[in-house]
Motif scaffolding. Structure first.
Motif, short mmCIF file in Angstrom:
data_model
loop_
_atom_site.label_atom_id
_atom_site.label_comp_id
_atom_site.label_asym_id
_atom_site.label_seq_id
_atom_site.Cartn_x
_atom_site.Cartn_y
_atom_site.Cartn_z
N LEU A 112 3.98 -6.71 4.06
CA LEU A 112 5.18 -5.94 4.38
C LEU A 112 5.73 -5.22 3.15
O LEU A 112 6.04 -4.03 3.20
CB LEU A 112 6.26 -6.86 4.95
N ILE A 113 5.85 -5.95 2.05
CA ILE A 113 6.44 -5.38 0.83
C ILE A 113 5.57 -4.24 0.29
O ILE A 113 6.05 -3.14 0.02
CB ILE A 113 6.65 -6.46 -0.24
N PHE A 114 4.27 -4.51 0.15
CA PHE A 114 3.39 -3.49 -0.41
C PHE A 114 3.14 -2.36 0.58
O PHE A 114 2.91 -1.21 0.18
CB PHE A 114 2.08 -4.11 -0.89
N GLY A 115 3.19 -2.69 1.87
CA GLY A 115 3.10 -1.63 2.88
C GLY A 115 4.26 -0.67 2.76
O GLY A 115 4.10 0.56 2.82
N ALA A 116 5.47 -1.22 2.55
CA ALA A 116 6.66 -0.38 2.41
C ALA A 116 6.59 0.47 1.14
O ALA A 116 6.97 1.65 1.15
CB ALA A 116 7.91 -1.26 2.39
N SER A 124 2.15 5.90 12.60
CA SER A 124 2.63 6.19 11.25
C SER A 124 2.46 4.98 10.34
O SER A 124 2.46 3.83 10.79
CB SER A 124 4.10 6.60 11.28
N GLY A 125 2.33 5.25 9.02
CA GLY A 125 2.21 4.18 8.04
C GLY A 125 3.42 3.28 8.03
O GLY A 125 3.31 2.07 7.78
N ASP A 126 4.60 3.85 8.31
CA ASP A 126 5.83 3.06 8.35
C ASP A 126 5.78 1.99 9.44
O ASP A 126 6.35 0.91 9.29
CB ASP A 126 7.04 3.97 8.58
N GLU A 127 5.12 2.30 10.55
CA GLU A 127 4.95 1.31 11.63
C GLU A 127 3.75 0.42 11.37
O GLU A 127 3.81 -0.80 11.56
CB GLU A 127 4.78 2.03 12.97
N ALA A 128 2.65 1.03 10.90
CA ALA A 128 1.39 0.30 10.73
C ALA A 128 1.48 -0.79 9.67
O ALA A 128 0.73 -1.77 9.72
CB ALA A 128 0.26 1.27 10.38
N LYS A 129 2.41 -0.64 8.72
CA LYS A 129 2.52 -1.62 7.63
C LYS A 129 2.83 -3.03 8.14
O LYS A 129 2.59 -4.02 7.45
CB LYS A 129 3.58 -1.18 6.62
N TYR A 130 3.35 -3.13 9.37
CA TYR A 130 3.68 -4.45 9.94
C TYR A 130 2.47 -5.15 10.56
O TYR A 130 2.55 -6.34 10.86
CB TYR A 130 4.75 -4.30 11.03
N PHE A 131 1.37 -4.43 10.76
CA PHE A 131 0.29 -4.97 11.60
C PHE A 131 -0.43 -6.18 10.99
O PHE A 131 -0.78 -7.12 11.70
CB PHE A 131 -0.71 -3.86 11.95
N THR A 132 -0.67 -6.16 9.66
CA THR A 132 -1.30 -7.33 9.03
C THR A 132 -0.43 -8.56 9.21
O THR A 132 -0.92 -9.68 9.41
CB THR A 132 -1.56 -7.07 7.53
N THR A 133 0.88 -8.35 9.17
CA THR A 133 1.83 -9.45 9.38
C THR A 133 1.64 -10.09 10.75
O THR A 133 1.69 -11.32 10.88
CB THR A 133 3.28 -8.94 9.25
N PHE A 134 1.40 -9.27 11.77
CA PHE A 134 1.16 -9.80 13.13
C PHE A 134 -0.06 -10.72 13.13
O PHE A 134 -0.03 -11.81 13.72
CB PHE A 134 0.95 -8.67 14.13
#
Length: 441
Positions: free
Chosen positions: A161-165, A278-288
Protein backbone atom coordinates in the motif's frame (compact mmCIF):
# COMPACT_ATOMS: atom_id res chain seq x y z
CA UNK A 1 13.23 -25.45 9.97
CA UNK A 2 13.78 -29.13 10.63
CA UNK A 3 11.98 -32.09 12.11
CA UNK A 4 14.57 -32.60 14.83
CA UNK A 5 13.84 -32.03 18.49
CA UNK A 6 15.26 -28.93 20.11
CA UNK A 7 16.84 -28.00 23.38
CA UNK A 8 14.76 -25.18 24.79
CA UNK A 9 16.20 -22.17 26.56
CA UNK A 10 15.89 -22.00 30.34
CA UNK A 11 12.39 -21.25 31.50
CA UNK A 12 11.88 -17.52 31.17
CA UNK A 13 9.48 -15.09 29.63
CA UNK A 14 9.62 -15.55 25.86
CA UNK A 15 7.12 -12.77 25.10
CA UNK A 16 9.76 -10.09 24.37
CA UNK A 17 11.96 -12.36 22.16
CA UNK A 18 8.86 -13.50 20.23
CA UNK A 19 7.90 -9.85 19.73
CA UNK A 20 11.41 -9.01 18.46
CA UNK A 21 11.48 -11.92 15.99
CA UNK A 22 7.94 -11.03 14.84
CA UNK A 23 9.38 -7.57 14.12
CA UNK A 24 12.03 -9.18 11.91
CA UNK A 25 9.40 -11.20 10.06
CA UNK A 26 7.48 -7.94 9.63
CA UNK A 27 10.57 -6.33 8.07
CA UNK A 28 11.28 -8.97 5.45
CA UNK A 29 7.56 -9.28 4.71
CA UNK A 30 7.49 -5.53 4.07
CA UNK A 31 10.57 -5.61 1.81
CA UNK A 32 9.54 -8.77 -0.09
CA UNK A 33 6.01 -7.72 -1.02
CA UNK A 34 6.77 -4.21 -2.30
CA UNK A 35 7.85 -5.98 -5.50
CA UNK A 36 4.22 -5.86 -6.65
CA UNK A 37 4.48 -2.05 -6.81
CA UNK A 38 8.08 -2.05 -8.08
CA UNK A 39 7.31 -4.18 -11.15
CA UNK A 40 4.99 -1.70 -12.98
CA UNK A 41 7.15 1.20 -11.70
CA UNK A 42 10.35 -0.31 -13.14
CA UNK A 43 8.57 -1.24 -16.36
CA UNK A 44 7.65 2.41 -16.91
CA UNK A 45 10.85 4.22 -15.90
CA UNK A 46 13.16 1.76 -17.69
CA UNK A 47 10.81 1.14 -20.67
CA UNK A 48 10.80 -2.62 -20.23
CA UNK A 49 8.85 -5.54 -21.64
CA UNK A 50 6.66 -7.53 -19.24
CA UNK A 51 9.23 -10.35 -19.08
CA UNK A 52 12.02 -7.90 -18.25
CA UNK A 53 9.96 -6.18 -15.54
CA UNK A 54 9.41 -9.47 -13.70
CA UNK A 55 13.18 -9.78 -13.24
CA UNK A 56 12.45 -7.68 -10.12
CA UNK A 57 11.04 -10.86 -8.57
CA UNK A 58 13.89 -12.93 -10.03
CA UNK A 59 16.59 -10.72 -8.50
CA UNK A 60 14.94 -11.02 -5.09
CA UNK A 61 14.25 -14.75 -5.04
CA UNK A 62 17.34 -16.05 -6.86
CA UNK A 63 19.37 -14.81 -3.88
CA UNK A 64 18.01 -17.79 -1.90
CA UNK A 65 19.92 -20.13 -4.24
CA UNK A 66 23.19 -18.27 -3.76
CA UNK A 67 22.86 -17.55 -0.05
CA UNK A 68 21.07 -20.55 1.52
CA UNK A 69 24.18 -22.67 2.15
CA UNK A 70 26.55 -19.73 2.87
CA UNK A 71 23.98 -18.38 5.34
CA UNK A 72 23.98 -21.69 7.24
CA UNK A 73 27.80 -21.58 7.36
CA UNK A 74 27.81 -17.93 8.56
CA UNK A 75 25.30 -18.72 11.33
CA UNK A 76 27.42 -21.63 12.55
CA UNK A 77 30.34 -19.21 12.89
CA UNK A 78 28.64 -16.13 14.41
CA UNK A 79 25.35 -17.41 15.91
CA UNK A 80 21.72 -16.37 15.49
CA UNK A 81 21.79 -12.88 17.04
CA UNK A 82 24.82 -11.63 15.04
CA UNK A 83 23.41 -13.35 11.94
CA UNK A 84 20.15 -11.42 12.25
CA UNK A 85 22.10 -8.18 12.74
CA UNK A 86 24.30 -8.87 9.70
CA UNK A 87 21.20 -9.67 7.61
CA UNK A 88 19.71 -6.26 8.48
CA UNK A 89 22.96 -4.47 7.58
CA UNK A 90 23.13 -6.24 4.20
CA UNK A 91 19.49 -5.31 3.48
CA UNK A 92 20.32 -1.67 4.32
CA UNK A 93 23.23 -1.69 1.85
CA UNK A 94 20.86 -3.04 -0.82
CA UNK A 95 18.43 -0.20 -0.10
CA UNK A 96 21.22 2.37 -0.54
CA UNK A 97 22.03 0.97 -4.00
CA UNK A 98 18.65 2.35 -5.12
CA UNK A 99 20.06 5.90 -4.89
CA UNK A 100 22.68 5.58 -7.70
CA UNK A 101 20.24 3.33 -9.58
CA UNK A 102 17.61 6.09 -9.62
CA UNK A 103 20.18 8.75 -10.56
CA UNK A 104 21.40 6.69 -13.52
CA UNK A 105 17.95 5.18 -14.23
CA UNK A 106 19.76 1.92 -14.96
CA UNK A 107 17.76 -1.28 -14.55
CA UNK A 108 20.64 -3.66 -13.75
CA UNK A 109 21.71 -1.38 -10.85
CA UNK A 110 18.16 -1.54 -9.44
CA UNK A 111 18.29 -5.33 -9.81
CA UNK A 112 21.66 -5.40 -8.01
CA UNK A 113 20.11 -3.49 -5.08
CA UNK A 114 17.17 -5.91 -4.96
CA UNK A 115 19.55 -8.90 -5.13
CA UNK A 116 21.67 -7.55 -2.25
CA UNK A 117 18.51 -7.01 -0.18
CA UNK A 118 17.53 -10.59 -1.03
CA UNK A 119 20.89 -11.84 0.28
CA UNK A 120 20.26 -10.02 3.55
CA UNK A 121 16.74 -11.45 3.75
CA UNK A 122 18.08 -14.98 3.15
CA UNK A 123 20.47 -14.56 6.06
CA UNK A 124 17.72 -13.06 8.23
CA UNK A 125 15.28 -15.87 7.36
CA UNK A 126 17.86 -18.62 7.84
CA UNK A 127 18.53 -17.25 11.33
CA UNK A 128 15.03 -16.26 12.49
CA UNK A 129 13.06 -19.31 11.24
CA UNK A 130 14.93 -21.95 13.28
CA UNK A 131 15.35 -19.52 16.19
CA UNK A 132 11.59 -19.02 16.63
CA UNK A 133 11.14 -22.81 16.34
CA UNK A 134 13.73 -23.53 19.04
CA UNK A 135 12.53 -20.75 21.34
CA UNK A 136 10.14 -22.23 23.92
CA UNK A 137 8.35 -25.62 24.00
CA UNK A 138 8.16 -27.56 20.73
CA UNK A 139 4.46 -28.33 21.20
CA UNK A 140 3.69 -24.60 20.87
CA UNK A 141 6.07 -23.99 17.94
CA UNK A 142 3.21 -23.96 15.43
CA UNK A 143 1.56 -21.10 17.33
CA UNK A 144 4.81 -19.09 17.25
CA UNK A 145 5.32 -19.77 13.54
CA UNK A 146 1.71 -18.70 12.88
CA UNK A 147 2.35 -15.37 14.61
CA UNK A 148 5.46 -14.91 12.43
CA UNK A 149 3.52 -15.72 9.26
CA UNK A 150 0.76 -13.27 10.08
CA UNK A 151 3.31 -10.53 10.91
CA UNK A 152 5.03 -11.22 7.58
CA UNK A 153 1.88 -10.98 5.45
CA UNK A 154 0.39 -7.98 7.27
CA UNK A 155 3.69 -6.17 6.68
CA UNK A 156 3.55 -7.20 3.03
CA UNK A 157 0.07 -5.72 2.69
CA UNK A 158 1.21 -2.50 4.37
CA UNK A 159 4.39 -2.27 2.25
CA UNK A 160 2.42 -2.80 -0.94
CA UNK A 161 0.00 0.00 0.00
CA UNK A 162 2.70 2.49 1.01
CA UNK A 163 4.97 1.89 -1.97
CA UNK A 164 1.98 1.65 -4.29
CA UNK A 165 0.90 5.11 -3.16
CA UNK A 166 4.42 6.54 -3.55
CA UNK A 167 5.48 4.91 -6.82
CA UNK A 168 2.26 4.36 -8.78
CA UNK A 169 0.42 7.62 -8.18
CA UNK A 170 -0.26 9.19 -11.59
CA UNK A 171 1.53 6.41 -13.50
CA UNK A 172 -1.17 6.33 -16.22
CA UNK A 173 -0.72 10.06 -16.92
CA UNK A 174 3.03 9.57 -17.29
CA UNK A 175 2.52 6.61 -19.63
CA UNK A 176 0.16 8.66 -21.82
CA UNK A 177 2.55 11.63 -21.95
CA UNK A 178 5.52 9.44 -22.93
CA UNK A 179 4.10 8.78 -26.39
CA UNK A 180 3.33 12.46 -27.00
CA UNK A 181 6.40 14.38 -25.83
CA UNK A 182 9.83 14.91 -27.35
CA UNK A 183 12.83 12.73 -26.47
CA UNK A 184 14.28 15.31 -24.04
CA UNK A 185 10.91 15.85 -22.32
CA UNK A 186 10.41 12.09 -22.12
CA UNK A 187 13.82 11.72 -20.47
CA UNK A 188 12.99 14.43 -17.96
CA UNK A 189 9.63 12.83 -17.13
CA UNK A 190 11.20 9.42 -16.51
CA UNK A 191 14.05 10.90 -14.45
CA UNK A 192 11.55 12.74 -12.24
CA UNK A 193 9.56 9.55 -11.77
CA UNK A 194 12.73 7.56 -10.97
CA UNK A 195 13.72 10.12 -8.30
CA UNK A 196 10.53 9.32 -6.35
CA UNK A 197 12.11 6.07 -5.21
CA UNK A 198 15.14 7.72 -3.54
CA UNK A 199 13.69 9.09 -0.29
CA UNK A 200 11.69 5.92 0.63
CA UNK A 201 14.82 3.82 0.24
CA UNK A 202 16.99 6.25 2.23
CA UNK A 203 14.47 5.98 5.06
CA UNK A 204 14.39 2.18 4.68
CA UNK A 205 18.20 1.97 4.82
CA UNK A 206 18.35 4.16 7.93
CA UNK A 207 15.71 2.07 9.72
CA UNK A 208 17.48 -1.19 8.81
CA UNK A 209 20.87 0.09 10.01
CA UNK A 210 19.40 1.21 13.35
CA UNK A 211 17.61 -2.13 13.80
CA UNK A 212 20.82 -3.97 12.92
CA UNK A 213 22.55 -2.19 15.81
CA UNK A 214 19.63 -2.62 18.24
CA UNK A 215 19.26 -6.37 17.59
CA UNK A 216 22.80 -6.82 19.00
CA UNK A 217 21.54 -5.47 22.33
CA UNK A 218 18.11 -7.12 22.23
CA UNK A 219 17.10 -9.51 25.05
CA UNK A 220 17.29 -12.64 22.92
CA UNK A 221 18.17 -15.77 24.93
CA UNK A 222 20.84 -18.08 23.55
CA UNK A 223 19.28 -21.26 22.16
CA UNK A 224 20.81 -24.27 20.45
CA UNK A 225 19.33 -27.17 18.51
CA UNK A 226 19.85 -30.66 19.91
CA UNK A 227 21.94 -32.91 17.66
CA UNK A 228 20.01 -35.29 15.44
CA UNK A 229 19.88 -38.77 16.90
CA UNK A 230 21.96 -41.25 14.94
CA UNK A 231 20.44 -44.57 13.87
CA UNK A 232 20.96 -47.31 16.45
CA UNK A 233 23.35 -50.11 15.61
CA UNK A 234 21.90 -53.05 13.71
CA UNK A 235 19.18 -51.05 11.94
CA UNK A 236 19.33 -50.63 8.20
CA UNK A 237 19.55 -47.02 7.11
CA UNK A 238 19.79 -45.00 3.93
CA UNK A 239 23.17 -43.61 3.01
CA UNK A 240 22.39 -40.84 0.54
CA UNK A 241 20.04 -37.88 0.18
CA UNK A 242 19.21 -39.23 -3.29
CA UNK A 243 17.44 -42.21 -1.70
CA UNK A 244 14.49 -40.07 -0.63
CA UNK A 245 12.23 -39.50 -3.67
CA UNK A 246 9.60 -37.76 -1.52
CA UNK A 247 12.22 -35.14 -0.61
CA UNK A 248 13.05 -34.25 -4.21
CA UNK A 249 9.35 -34.11 -5.08
CA UNK A 250 8.89 -31.88 -2.03
CA UNK A 251 11.60 -29.54 -3.31
CA UNK A 252 9.87 -29.42 -6.71
CA UNK A 253 6.52 -28.79 -5.01
CA UNK A 254 7.93 -25.91 -2.97
CA UNK A 255 9.63 -24.52 -6.11
CA UNK A 256 6.36 -24.32 -8.07
CA UNK A 257 4.43 -23.16 -5.00
CA UNK A 258 6.69 -20.16 -4.40
CA UNK A 259 6.43 -19.32 -8.11
CA UNK A 260 2.62 -19.44 -7.87
CA UNK A 261 2.61 -17.39 -4.66
CA UNK A 262 4.82 -14.70 -6.19
CA UNK A 263 2.65 -14.56 -9.32
CA UNK A 264 -0.45 -14.10 -7.15
CA UNK A 265 1.12 -11.27 -5.15
CA UNK A 266 3.49 -9.57 -7.59
CA UNK A 267 1.55 -9.64 -10.89
CA UNK A 268 -1.83 -8.52 -9.61
CA UNK A 269 -1.10 -4.76 -9.63
CA UNK A 270 0.38 -4.87 -13.15
CA UNK A 271 -2.54 -7.10 -14.19
CA UNK A 272 -5.08 -4.57 -12.90
CA UNK A 273 -3.32 -1.75 -14.78
CA UNK A 274 -3.26 -3.87 -17.97
CA UNK A 275 -7.05 -4.23 -17.67
CA UNK A 276 -7.42 -0.46 -17.61
CA UNK A 277 -7.72 0.04 -13.85
CA UNK A 278 -5.86 3.08 -12.52
CA UNK A 279 -2.66 2.70 -10.50
CA UNK A 280 -4.35 4.49 -7.61
CA UNK A 281 -6.90 1.66 -7.40
CA UNK A 282 -4.58 -1.18 -8.44
CA UNK A 283 -2.11 -0.44 -5.63
CA UNK A 284 -4.54 -2.13 -3.20
CA UNK A 285 -4.64 -5.46 -5.06
CA UNK A 286 -1.53 -7.11 -3.56
CA UNK A 287 -3.01 -6.28 -0.15
CA UNK A 288 -6.14 -8.30 -1.04
CA UNK A 289 -3.97 -11.33 -1.88
CA UNK A 290 -1.98 -11.06 1.34
CA UNK A 291 -5.01 -10.53 3.58
CA UNK A 292 -6.58 -13.64 2.02
CA UNK A 293 -3.41 -15.51 3.03
CA UNK A 294 -3.47 -14.11 6.59
CA UNK A 295 -7.10 -15.15 7.13
CA UNK A 296 -6.52 -18.66 5.74
CA UNK A 297 -3.27 -19.05 7.66
CA UNK A 298 -5.07 -18.22 10.91
CA UNK A 299 -7.80 -20.73 9.99
CA UNK A 300 -5.16 -23.39 9.33
CA UNK A 301 -3.59 -22.86 12.76
CA UNK A 302 -6.99 -23.55 14.30
CA UNK A 303 -7.80 -26.61 12.09
CA UNK A 304 -4.43 -28.40 11.80
CA UNK A 305 -3.90 -31.06 13.14
CA UNK A 306 -6.96 -31.23 15.41
CA UNK A 307 -9.57 -31.31 12.63
CA UNK A 308 -7.68 -31.85 9.36
CA UNK A 309 -4.31 -33.38 8.45
CA UNK A 310 -1.45 -31.54 6.76
CA UNK A 311 -1.88 -33.71 3.66
CA UNK A 312 -5.60 -32.86 3.45
CA UNK A 313 -4.83 -29.14 3.81
CA UNK A 314 -2.32 -29.43 0.96
CA UNK A 315 -4.83 -31.33 -1.19
CA UNK A 316 -7.57 -28.75 -0.61
CA UNK A 317 -5.12 -25.91 -1.36
CA UNK A 318 -4.10 -27.47 -4.69
CA UNK A 319 -7.71 -28.08 -5.76
CA UNK A 320 -8.63 -24.48 -4.90
CA UNK A 321 -5.60 -23.28 -6.90
CA UNK A 322 -6.73 -25.25 -9.96
CA UNK A 323 -10.32 -23.95 -9.65
CA UNK A 324 -9.20 -20.33 -9.19
CA UNK A 325 -6.83 -20.58 -12.18
CA UNK A 326 -9.73 -21.55 -14.44
CA UNK A 327 -11.84 -18.75 -12.93
CA UNK A 328 -9.11 -16.15 -13.61
CA UNK A 329 -8.76 -17.16 -17.25
CA UNK A 330 -12.47 -17.51 -18.03
CA UNK A 331 -13.63 -14.27 -16.39
CA UNK A 332 -12.84 -10.66 -17.20
CA UNK A 333 -12.20 -7.32 -15.52
CA UNK A 334 -12.41 -6.89 -11.76
CA UNK A 335 -13.93 -10.37 -11.27
CA UNK A 336 -10.80 -11.91 -12.76
CA UNK A 337 -8.66 -9.78 -10.42
CA UNK A 338 -10.68 -11.01 -7.43
CA UNK A 339 -9.81 -14.60 -8.37
CA UNK A 340 -6.10 -13.69 -8.58
CA UNK A 341 -6.40 -12.28 -5.04
CA UNK A 342 -8.27 -15.46 -4.00
CA UNK A 343 -5.12 -17.43 -4.87
CA UNK A 344 -3.98 -16.21 -1.43
CA UNK A 345 -6.52 -18.65 0.03
CA UNK A 346 -5.15 -21.49 -2.10
CA UNK A 347 -1.52 -20.65 -1.28
CA UNK A 348 -1.63 -19.96 2.46
CA UNK A 349 -1.38 -23.53 3.81
CA UNK A 350 1.02 -24.95 1.20
CA UNK A 351 4.26 -23.81 2.88
CA UNK A 352 3.37 -25.06 6.40
CA UNK A 353 2.13 -28.38 4.95
CA UNK A 354 5.01 -29.11 2.54
CA UNK A 355 7.81 -28.65 5.10
CA UNK A 356 6.78 -31.35 7.61
CA UNK A 357 5.66 -33.75 4.85
CA UNK A 358 9.00 -33.37 3.07
CA UNK A 359 11.21 -33.65 6.16
CA UNK A 360 9.43 -36.74 7.47
CA UNK A 361 11.72 -39.73 7.97
CA UNK A 362 14.94 -37.95 6.91
CA UNK A 363 16.82 -38.34 10.21
CA UNK A 364 20.45 -37.19 9.85
CA UNK A 365 19.71 -35.75 6.38
CA UNK A 366 17.25 -33.21 7.76
CA UNK A 367 19.66 -30.26 7.71
CA UNK A 368 20.69 -30.89 4.10
CA UNK A 369 17.03 -31.28 3.13
CA UNK A 370 16.19 -27.99 4.84
CA UNK A 371 18.87 -26.20 2.80
CA UNK A 372 17.43 -27.71 -0.40
CA UNK A 373 13.94 -26.49 0.55
CA UNK A 374 15.27 -22.98 1.16
CA UNK A 375 16.91 -23.07 -2.28
CA UNK A 376 13.55 -24.09 -3.77
CA UNK A 377 12.34 -20.58 -2.95
CA UNK A 378 14.10 -19.70 -6.23
CA UNK A 379 10.84 -20.73 -7.92
CA UNK A 380 9.87 -17.12 -7.23
CA UNK A 381 12.76 -16.06 -9.48
CA UNK A 382 11.95 -18.26 -12.46
CA UNK A 383 8.19 -18.74 -12.81
CA UNK A 384 7.03 -15.06 -12.72
CA UNK A 385 9.32 -14.03 -15.64
CA UNK A 386 7.89 -17.00 -17.59
CA UNK A 387 4.45 -15.48 -17.00
CA UNK A 388 5.84 -12.19 -18.34
CA UNK A 389 7.26 -13.99 -21.39
CA UNK A 390 3.86 -15.55 -22.13
CA UNK A 391 2.22 -12.12 -21.81
CA UNK A 392 4.73 -10.54 -24.23
CA UNK A 393 4.47 -13.28 -26.86
CA UNK A 394 0.67 -13.45 -26.58
CA UNK A 395 0.41 -9.67 -26.93
CA UNK A 396 2.63 -9.64 -30.04
CA UNK A 397 0.55 -12.40 -31.67
CA UNK A 398 -2.75 -10.66 -30.91
CA UNK A 399 -1.52 -7.32 -32.27
CA UNK A 400 -0.37 -9.13 -35.42
CA UNK A 401 -3.92 -10.49 -35.73
CA UNK A 402 -5.29 -6.93 -35.71
CA UNK A 403 -6.23 -6.37 -32.07
CA UNK A 404 -5.57 -2.96 -30.52
CA UNK A 405 -2.61 -2.73 -28.12
CA UNK A 406 -4.87 -2.20 -25.08
CA UNK A 407 -7.07 -5.20 -25.91
CA UNK A 408 -4.06 -7.38 -26.74
CA UNK A 409 -2.36 -6.43 -23.45
CA UNK A 410 -5.45 -7.25 -21.40
CA UNK A 411 -6.15 -10.56 -23.15
CA UNK A 412 -2.55 -11.80 -23.04
CA UNK A 413 -2.18 -10.77 -19.36
CA UNK A 414 -5.24 -12.90 -18.53
CA UNK A 415 -4.24 -15.96 -20.57
CA UNK A 416 -0.73 -15.85 -19.09
CA UNK A 417 -2.20 -17.19 -15.84
CA UNK A 418 -2.45 -20.62 -17.46
CA UNK A 419 1.13 -21.06 -16.20
CA UNK A 420 -0.37 -21.67 -12.73
CA UNK A 421 -2.21 -24.83 -13.77
CA UNK A 422 0.82 -27.20 -13.92
CA UNK A 423 2.07 -25.69 -10.64
CA UNK A 424 -1.10 -26.63 -8.76
CA UNK A 425 -1.27 -30.05 -10.46
CA UNK A 426 2.24 -30.82 -9.12
CA UNK A 427 1.16 -29.66 -5.63
CA UNK A 428 -1.95 -31.89 -5.85
CA UNK A 429 0.12 -34.92 -6.87
CA UNK A 430 2.44 -34.38 -3.92
CA UNK A 431 -0.52 -34.05 -1.55
CA UNK A 432 -2.15 -37.27 -2.79
CA UNK A 433 0.81 -39.63 -3.12
CA UNK A 434 4.12 -37.86 -3.77
CA UNK A 435 4.82 -37.20 -0.08
CA UNK A 436 4.61 -40.94 0.64
CA UNK A 437 6.93 -42.07 -2.18
CA UNK A 438 9.81 -44.17 -0.89
CA UNK A 439 8.68 -44.07 2.74
CA UNK A 440 7.85 -47.27 4.63
CA UNK A 441 4.27 -47.46 5.82
Amino acid sequence: MSSTTYQNSPKNNTFVPILIIAGLFFIFGFVTWINGALIPFMKTINELTSAQSFLVASASYISFVFMALPASYILEKIGYRKGMSLGLFVMAIGALVFIPAAEARTYWVFLAGIFIQGMGMTLLQTASNPYITILGPMDSAAKRIAIMGIANKVAGALGSLIFGAILLSGIEDVQKKLSLVSASEKNELLNTMADSVVMPYIIMAAVLFVLGILIRKAPLPHVEAEPIDEVTEGKTTKTSIFQFPHLWLGVLTLFVYVGAEVIAGDTIIAYGISLGISGDEAKYFTTFTLLAMVATYALGVFLIPKYISQAFALKASAILGIVFTFCIVFTTGFVSIVFVAALGIANALVWPAVWPLTLKGLGKFTKTASALLIMAISGGAIIPPLYGKFVDSGKANLIAEGLSEAAATAQSATSGYWILLPCYIIILYYAISGHKLGLKK
